[in-house]
Design an enzyme around this catalytic site. Structure first.
Site, short mmCIF file in Angstrom:
data_model
loop_
_atom_site.label_atom_id
_atom_site.label_comp_id
_atom_site.label_asym_id
_atom_site.label_seq_id
_atom_site.Cartn_x
_atom_site.Cartn_y
_atom_site.Cartn_z
N CYS A 198 21.14 103.42 -60.33
CA CYS A 198 21.58 103.90 -61.66
C CYS A 198 20.79 104.51 -62.63
CB CYS A 198 22.31 102.44 -62.52
SG CYS A 198 20.74 101.37 -62.82
N HIS A 225 20.04 97.99 -66.49
CA HIS A 225 21.15 98.86 -65.99
C HIS A 225 20.98 100.00 -66.94
CE1 HIS A 225 24.56 100.43 -64.03
NE2 HIS A 225 25.44 100.26 -65.35
#
EC number: 3.4.19.12
Length: 978
Positions: free
Chosen positions: A333, A903
């Site tokens: 990510c 994230h």
């Protein structure tokens, strides 16, 4: 009209063009007619690719040759001929010059001409006749049977025979000499002149007699090839342009070349600037031209599609260009977030979509990645902006990044800003227009005006670094260093690609601790304390004292790990040595851990809890014992410091969760206990092994405890055996151990004389009956645990102010003062001098120190529009154009979570529609502007307003990008400070 053939020796020839698929039949008159070169060159010199047209051309040429004799210039004198052909500027002896044309002449004919002109008789029978190079061409034997009444048909293809040798089979003449001979003697009818170019190879120039013949095919039609000759010095770009012309490729289509090697595999011809020779291409080699598909992918690429069973609707998908997700390959990510931000930089994306990068790929830069990173990124951009994908899999790009930057190999989580830094540097070096970097010496200001020094620094930077990345992202700092001793001032100007700005950091930190009171009736208490970040352990005790009412002098702080004391802190130690993840226990004590002779203070004893494991054959005594529970720091009065006194003190301290045996329990165990004591008669405290083992280390005076325990003064524990043989039940035994909770005899001499520890050893049955584990682990939360330290939001401008604040260099990074001639901890100040078109601002949320790592989740308030840098730029400003210092937000890289896990996502503004979208790996959704600002914002991308106006103007790019500030009218006035 049919033409009667004029045959030579009964032979009739069929001519073939360089393309072996095109054959043309025609007569080859060898000695009956010649063709001059004064405008009389026939169509047979170059055979048409169309067979019908070629046949017509041959017939016309033959007809012309039969109808009239060719015109020739009047022959000059023989001596004059010799001088013009052999000597002089136009003769054979002249040196070769790259790019010139030279011609091949058959050696036998030339020798006959030499004999003729040297004979001195123009009417001699040695007259050579027309120039005839027939023996230099390949002649193929007939493949169709013929009868006796028809001429034998042969096939000629105008290719030179293989292995011809200069001086044996042919001679070379410069263009002027060749034209003289043809004008005097003519060229055999139908034969093309054999023209060859002079090429320049390393350290030599030569006539390229045999050019390279390549077979050009398309990737989707390998059965149809075009044979084309190329010089060894032709570029791969020339081969590509020729292939595009032959296959009628549209100008907007992207193409690339592959070469089939001798092993049958295909090699990409990356660099279009290198020559055919450098690419090691050989005659007969197959060159495949590949055309990019409409969705931005290459047919040869092995794409990883998420849904391999795509429906017809998915295959025909047509969406907004740029609104395309990126599949998470496993903790990637961070890469997806950086790519989405960069993909939404308008001018950079247009640069790749319009193929501007192809002419600037730098394959020979030793600091670059051979153009592979730039090509991989270009492929990714073209796919994302094709409008034919909902999401794509960046597998090829991930592999390229890992190949050139090993830290990104595998699938570990990384920092999006670190990848962004690598990617910008890699793209810059791959696209650097400077092919050979010159050495540039850095110059100090030396009292010169800032404007002059800054301009010199920027020019020096551009002499070595000139790319679209420099044009778009690079700005200029002013760095000022001041020596604290002599006051010497050093001013330099340095380029930057992004700003890493600090966040205002609170000088306080929150620590959670457990307080263990001396009163056994009170449970341990959990406290949340606000302490100074640069404070000491004593500050922690003072803060805790305010909650508990216990004097800081009566507290001892310890780090507990795995049921033992990992560290006992001194009051003067820094709080920075305590990590957020540490389990900190603060004990109330009434004495000192280091006993002083003659002192009447209580003695503080570290105590561990251990349980015997089921009986097994262990070589060392302590292997049969396991630590459990929380350790204790117990204050023991000096007058009670005996084994029995210590036992009683511990029973008192453990009374909340250890119950005493009643009289029935004592009677039950007396007889058995007496039998075991009579049998074993073990002196001193029990060992760490079985009670029946007399060999392992014994505690008490008999085993030298007084030597190991400096606080056991005057033999205060006495010489009696313990536990004593009496009719009283003991719940546990005591043992001196080291700091690890073991009785290992192999301890170092330093540890032997260090503070000993006491272990309470429990038998499993006794622990089960008298030790309450639930109560032992119980604790209460103080009211302060609910306290949350409020963090006020900060403005982005405050962070930039901190960035430009004067700071003192650290000891690890001193500055060498040229005046003092030594390294100094100088003061340093950074100022902004010149700002780039795209300003990347990195918020330094991750803080690293020697003892701690933390993420700052402070909310940074940043404007979507009109971020004004005029107050931070110290260069004399252009007041007539304030847009040079105002920026609009175009993208944000977000980080959610903490240091160990997290994230990354992206907010980005589409350059075509002006709509903001949220990119979360392969998921993309539209968002409002009021959703963009959050505590997760990590890297900010700002576009200068004058650049946005320029891109919106009619003179801008064909696909006019939209600015986030769509409401402002476009302006044609701009000034590029770069």
């Amino acid at each position: 009209m049919a033409v009667a053939p004029r045959l030579f020796g009964g032979l009739c020839f069929r001519f073939r063009d360089q393309n072996p698929e095109v054959a043309v039949e025609g007569r080859l008159p060898i000695s009956h007619s010649c063709v001059g070169c004064r405008g009389e060159r026939t169509a047979m010199a170059t055979v048409a690719a169309n067979p019908a047209a070629a046949a017509a051309a041959v017939a016309a040429a033959v007809a012309v040759a039969e109808d009239r004799e060719p015109q020739r210039e009047e022959l000059p004198g023989l001596d004059s001929q010799w001088r013009q052909i052999e000597n002089g500027e136009s003769g054979r002896e002249r040196p070769l010059r790259a790019g010139e044309s030279w011609f091949l002449v058959e050696k036998h004919w030339y020798k006959q001409w030499e004999a003729y002109v040297q004979g001195g008789d123009q009417d001699s029978s040695t007259f050579p006749g027309c120039i005839n190079n027939a023996t230099l061409f390949q002649v193929l034997f007939p493949s169709i049977p013929t009868d006796d009444h028809k001429p034998i048909l042969y096939e000629i293809n105008w290719r030179l025979k293989e292995g011809l040798v200069e001086g044996e089979d042919y001679v070379l003449l410069p263009a002027a000499a060749w034209h003289y001979l043809v004008s005097w003697y003519g060229l055999e009818h139908g034969q093309p002149p054999i023209e060859r170019k002079v090429i320049e190879l390393p350290n030599i120039q030569k006539v390229e007699v045999y050019p390279v013949e390549l077979l050009l095919v398309r990737h989707n039609d390998l059965g149809r090839s075009h044979t084309v000759q190329f010089s060894h010095t032709d570029s791969i770009g020339m081969v590509l342009r020729t292939a595009r012309e032959r296959f009628l490729v549209e100008p907007q289509e992207d193409t690339r070349l592959w070469a089939k090697n001798s092993e049958g595999s295909l090699d990409r011809l990356y660099d279009t600037h290198i020559t055919v020779l450098d690419a090691a291409l050989e005659t007969g080699q197959l060159i495949i031209m590949e055309t990019r598909k409409k969705d931005g992918t290459w047919p040869s690429a092995q794409l990883h599609v998420m849904n391999k069973n795509m429906s017809e609707e998915d295959e025909d998908f047509k969406g907004q260009p740029g609104i395309c997700g990126l599949t998470n390959l496993g903790n990637t990510c961070f890469m997806n977030s950086a790519l989405q931000c960069l993909s939404n930089v308008p001018q950079l994306t247009e640069y790749f979509l319009n193929n501007c990068y192809l002419e600037e790929l730098n394959f020979r830069n030793p600091l670059g990645m051979k153009g592979e990173i730039a090509e991989a990124y270009a492929d990714l951009v073209k796919q994302a902006w094709s409008g034919h994908h909902r999401s794509i899999v960046p597998h090829v790009f991930k592999n390229k990044v890992g190949h050139f930057a090993s830290q990104f190999l595998g699938y570990q989580q990384h920092d999006s800003q670190e990848l962004l830094s690598f990617l910008l540097d890699g793209l810059h070096e791959d696209l650097n227009r400077v092919k050979k970097k010159e050495y540039v010496e850095l110059c100090d200001a030396a009292g010169r005006p800032d404007q002059e020094v800054a301009q010199e620094a920027w020019q020096n930077h551009k002499r070595r670094n000139d790319s679209v990345i420099v044009d778009t992202f690079h700005g200029l700092f002013k760095s000022t260093l001041v020596c604290p001793d002599c006051g010497n001032v050093s001013v330099t100007f340095d380029p930057f690609c992004y700003l890493s700005v600090p966040l205002p950091i609170s000088h306080k930190r929150v620590l959670e601790v457990f307080f263990i009171p001396m009163d056994p009736r009170r449970k341990p208490e959990q406290h949340r304390l606000v302490v100074p970040k640069k404070g000491k352990i004593s500050d922690l005790c003072v803060a805790l004292s305010k909650h508990t009412g216990i004097s800081p002098e009566r507290m001892m702080v310890a780090d507990v790990f795995s049921h033992r004391f990992y560290k006992l802190y001194q009051l003067e130690e820094p709080l920075s040595s305590i990590l957020d993840r540490d389990d900190i226990f603060v004990y109330e004590v009434s004495g000192r851990i280091e006993a002083i002779e003659g002192s009447r203070e209580d003695i503080v004893v570290p105590v561990y809890l251990r349980e015997r494991t089921p009986a097994r054959d262990y070589n060392s005594s302590y292997y049969g014992l396991m630590l459990f529970g929380h350790p204790l720091l117990v204050s023991v009065p000096r007058d009670r410091f005996t084994w029995e006194g210590l036992y009683n003190v511990l029973m008192y301290r453990l009374s909340r969760y250890v119950s005493k045996p009643n009289s029935d329990d004592e009677d039950d165990g007396d007889e058995k206990e007496d039998d075991e004591e009579d049998k074993d008669d073990v002196p001193g405290p029990s060992t760490g092994s079985s009670l029946r083992d007399p060999e392992p280390e014994q505690a008490g005076p008999s085993s030298g405890v007084t030597n190991r325990c400096p606080f056991l003064l005057d033999n205060c524990l006495g010489t009696s055996q313990w536990p004593p043989r009496r009719r009283r039940k003991q719940l546990f035994t005591l043992q001196t151990v080291n700091s690890n909770g073991t009785s290992d005899r192999t301890t170092s001499p330093e540890e032997v004389h260090a503070q000993p520890y006491i272990a309470i050893d429990w038998e499993p049955e006794m622990k089960k009956r008298y030790y309450d584990e639930v109560e032992a682990e119980g604790y209460v939360k103080h009211d302060c645990v609910g306290y949350v330290m409020k963090k006020a939001p900060v403005r982005l401008q405050e962070c930039i102010e901190l960035f430009t604040t004067v700071e003192t260099l650290e000891k690890e990074n001193p500055w060498y003062c040229p005046s003092c001639k030594q390294h100094q901890l100088a003061t340093k100040k950074l100022d902004l001098w010149m700002l780039p078109e795209i300003l990347i601002i990195h918020l330094k949320r991750f803080s690293y120190t020697k003892f701690s790592r933390e993420k700052l989740d402070t909310l940074v308030e940043f404007p979507i529009r009109d971020l004004d840098f005029s107050e931070f730029v110290i260069q004399p400003q252009n007041e007539s154009n304030p847009e040079l210092y105002k920026y609009d937000l175009i993208a944000v890289s977000n980080h959610y979570g903490g240091m160990r896990d997290g994230h990354y996502t992206t907010f980005a503004c589409n350059k075509d529609s002006g709509q903001w979208h949220y990119f979360d790996d392969n998921s993309v959704s539209p968002v409002n502007e009021n959703q963009i600002e959050s505590k997760a914002a990590y890297v900010l991308f700002y576009q200068r307003q004058d650049v946005a106006r320029r891109l919106l103007s009619p003179a801008g790019s064909s696909g006019a990008p939209a600015s986030p500030a769509c409401s402002s009218p476009p302006s044609s006035e701009f000034m590029d400070v770069n």
